[in-house]
Design a protein around this motif. Structure first.
Motif, PDB file in Angstrom:
ATOM      1  N   LYS A   1      32.369  40.700  50.917  1.00  0.00           N
ATOM      2  CA  LYS A   1      33.685  40.662  51.583  1.00  0.00           C
ATOM      3  C   LYS A   1      34.209  42.076  51.789  1.00  0.00           C
ATOM      4  CE  LYS A   1      35.990  36.578  50.066  1.00  0.00           C
ATOM      5  NZ  LYS A   1      36.963  36.037  49.116  1.00  0.00           N
ATOM      6  N   ILE A   2      34.114  42.893  50.750  1.00  0.00           N
ATOM      7  CA  ILE A   2      34.609  44.283  50.856  1.00  0.00           C
ATOM      8  C   ILE A   2      33.758  45.055  51.862  1.00  0.00           C
ATOM      9  CG2 ILE A   2      34.968  46.445  49.584  1.00  0.00           C
ATOM     10  CD1 ILE A   2      35.583  44.730  47.101  1.00  0.00           C
ATOM     11  N   SER A   3      32.463  44.819  51.835  1.00  0.00           N
ATOM     12  CA  SER A   3      31.564  45.556  52.741  1.00  0.00           C
ATOM     13  C   SER A   3      31.884  45.292  54.206  1.00  0.00           C
ATOM     14  CB  SER A   3      30.103  45.179  52.471  1.00  0.00           C
ATOM     15  OG  SER A   3      29.762  45.466  51.135  1.00  0.00           O
ATOM     16  N   THR A   4      32.406  44.105  54.505  1.00  0.00           N
ATOM     17  CA  THR A   4      32.703  43.790  55.913  1.00  0.00           C
ATOM     18  C   THR A   4      34.025  44.414  56.388  1.00  0.00           C
ATOM     19  OG1 THR A   4      33.777  41.733  55.287  1.00  0.00           O
ATOM     20  CG2 THR A   4      31.449  41.586  55.895  1.00  0.00           C
ATOM     21  N   LEU A   5      34.759  45.056  55.502  1.00  0.00           N
ATOM     22  CA  LEU A   5      36.037  45.667  55.912  1.00  0.00           C
ATOM     23  C   LEU A   5      35.828  46.924  56.749  1.00  0.00           C
ATOM     24  CD1 LEU A   5      38.150  45.350  52.617  1.00  0.00           C
ATOM     25  CD2 LEU A   5      38.213  43.885  54.651  1.00  0.00           C
ATOM     26  N   THR A   6      34.645  47.514  56.663  1.00  0.00           N
ATOM     27  CA  THR A   6      34.363  48.727  57.446  1.00  0.00           C
ATOM     28  C   THR A   6      32.982  48.596  58.093  1.00  0.00           C
ATOM     29  OG1 THR A   6      33.441  49.836  55.506  1.00  0.00           O
ATOM     30  CG2 THR A   6      35.760  50.280  56.001  1.00  0.00           C
TER      31      THR A   6
ATOM     32  N   VAL B   1      44.882  39.337  46.586  1.00  0.00           N
ATOM     33  CA  VAL B   1      44.329  37.980  46.426  1.00  0.00           C
ATOM     34  C   VAL B   1      43.501  37.897  45.142  1.00  0.00           C
ATOM     35  CG1 VAL B   1      42.724  36.292  47.423  1.00  0.00           C
ATOM     36  CG2 VAL B   1      44.305  37.542  48.912  1.00  0.00           C
ATOM     37  N   GLU B   2      42.763  38.957  44.854  1.00  0.00           N
ATOM     38  CA  GLU B   2      41.877  38.977  43.672  1.00  0.00           C
ATOM     39  C   GLU B   2      42.627  39.280  42.381  1.00  0.00           C
ATOM     40  OE1 GLU B   2      38.539  38.330  43.584  1.00  0.00           O
ATOM     41  OE2 GLU B   2      38.619  37.843  45.710  1.00  0.00           O
ATOM     42  N   GLY B   3      43.887  39.686  42.513  1.00  0.00           N
ATOM     43  CA  GLY B   3      44.656  40.063  41.320  1.00  0.00           C
ATOM     44  C   GLY B   3      44.139  41.355  40.696  1.00  0.00           C
ATOM     45  N   ALA B   4      43.673  42.261  41.561  1.00  0.00           N
ATOM     46  CA  ALA B   4      43.138  43.539  41.074  1.00  0.00           C
ATOM     47  C   ALA B   4      43.823  44.684  41.819  1.00  0.00           C
ATOM     48  CB  ALA B   4      41.631  43.602  41.335  1.00  0.00           C
ATOM     49  N   TYR B   5      43.694  45.892  41.295  1.00  0.00           N
ATOM     50  CA  TYR B   5      44.164  47.073  42.031  1.00  0.00           C
ATOM     51  C   TYR B   5      43.149  47.392  43.131  1.00  0.00           C
ATOM     52  CZ  TYR B   5      47.522  48.146  38.322  1.00  0.00           C
ATOM     53  OH  TYR B   5      48.560  48.099  37.435  1.00  0.00           O
ATOM     54  N   PRO B   6      43.632  47.845  44.305  1.00  0.00           N
ATOM     55  CA  PRO B   6      42.683  48.271  45.350  1.00  0.00           C
ATOM     56  C   PRO B   6      41.737  49.351  44.826  1.00  0.00           C
ATOM     57  CG  PRO B   6      44.955  48.312  46.189  1.00  0.00           C
ATOM     58  CD  PRO B   6      45.049  47.958  44.749  1.00  0.00           C
TER      59      PRO B   6
END
Ligand code: NAP
Length: 309
Positions: A291-296, A241-246
């Protein structure tokens, strides 16, 4: 206090770890990665006595020889949980021979030794500091209470413990509880390792790719839980979605923590390394960080009073 190379250059915001040199990366690929790091502005390089039977130190020493004073060179000793003066001397003297250097900028004790008193281990390290063979001292894989004890002991011996090297990534967040707040409180520099979870957070395992998490039993065990793999997949979806590499998001997320000085990035090739290098200038905003912090799961606080938020 600003940390500088011998030539007075400030420490770069990222460190490169040479653990793959001489094994998954041959001399040519190691040189290419070193060059890509230098081009990106990295001057902080990490190795250890125990890596790749010494090849990591030999190759890194050769690559930096021409520009030694512009590089902040870190190595580690006593990885076998035995930090006796004999072990420290034997390993550090061998490391310096392999590196072709009398002096390193940073020497870490690689792991906590439950038997040898800290006064004894740090007494040996203090002798190297006084002799000018070590500029800064660090500890890796120490808990917060072990680090606080070590800070006291080092201070009593007249040397400063300045660097920590804990594991830290989106699926290994224990450092958030005590180590990173302690580092902020005590003014310590933190160079966390495995920002990609050994490769898991590139998202490649969900796509059928292979690597260390499959081939190395220790890493396979460390990153076995299914929820970690789900988090890697969700990070990959967010990255799309962000157009970036994980990998870029994973490394930038680690770097974004206020307690982190320089994440240690690594790879087996320049091609693999690029997304991690891109993270240096990614500029992650608060919304994406959250957003990333809520993934774990955020680890619970040390006092366990979860109801207080
Ligand atoms: N103090 C300690 O105890 C300790 C422990 C570990 C590491 N370290 C230090 O920290 C450094 C970094 O640790 P780490 O290697 O665990 O870091 P990491 O960033 O979590 O993992 C790097 C690995 O991920 C995979 N990878 C990287 N970029 C990729 C890409 N674009 N696509 C696919 N796969 C990719 C590669 O392994 P594969 O190709 O095999 O998948 C690569 O070797 C080490 O070099 C070392 O200096 C210290």
């Amino acid at each position: 206090m600003t940390i500088e190379t011998l030539s007075g250059q400030p420490l770069s915001a990222f460190c490169f770890g040479a653990m793959q040199f001489g094994e998954n990366a041959d001399e040519a690929e190691s040189a290419a990665m070193y060059g890509a790091c230098r081009e990106a502005g990295i001057n902080f390089f990490d190795t250890a006595y125990v890596y790749t039977d010494g090849a990591s130190e030999v190759i890194l020493g050769g690559l930096l020889a021409e520009e030694r004073d512009d590089i902040f060179l870190a190595t580690k000793c006593a990885s076998g949980r035995k930090a006796t003066p004999d072990v420290i001397e034997a390993e550090f003297d061998e490391s310096r021979k392999r590196l072709g250097q009398e002096t390193v900028d940073l020497l870490y004790i690689h792991q906590w030794d439950p038997i040898t008193p800290l006064e004894v281990s740090f007494g040996k390290i203090a002798a190297y500091v006084e002799a000018g063979a070590v500029r800064y001292v660090g500890v890796s894989n120490f808990s917060a209470w072990q680090t606080m004890k070590a800070l006291q002991v080092a201070g009593d011996l007249g040397i400063e413990l300045k660097f920590l090297q804990p594991m830290y990534n989106l699926v290994k967040r224990q450092a958030e509880v005590e180590i990173l707040p302690m580092a902020i409180s005590e003014g310590l520099c933190v160079a966390p390792y495995s920002p990609l979870g050994g490769g898991l957070l590139t998202g490649k395992y969900a796509d059928g790719g292979g690597g260390r998490i499959e081939s190395d039993p220790m890493y396979a065990k460390r990153y076995a839980p299914a929820w970690m793999h789900t988090a890697a997949e969700n990070l990959a979806a967010l990255a799309a979605v962000e157009g970036a590499y994980p990998a870029t998001l994973a490394v930038a997320w680690v770097a974004r923590h206020a307690g982190v000085t320089a994440p240690i990035i690594s790879a087996r090739s320049v091609e693999q390394l690029r997304p991690s290098l891109t993270a240096m200038n990614f500029g992650m905003d608060d919304a994406l960080y959250d957003k990333i912090s809520t993934l774990t799961p955020k680890p619970p606080p040390a006092h366990d009073r979860l109801e207080e938020g």
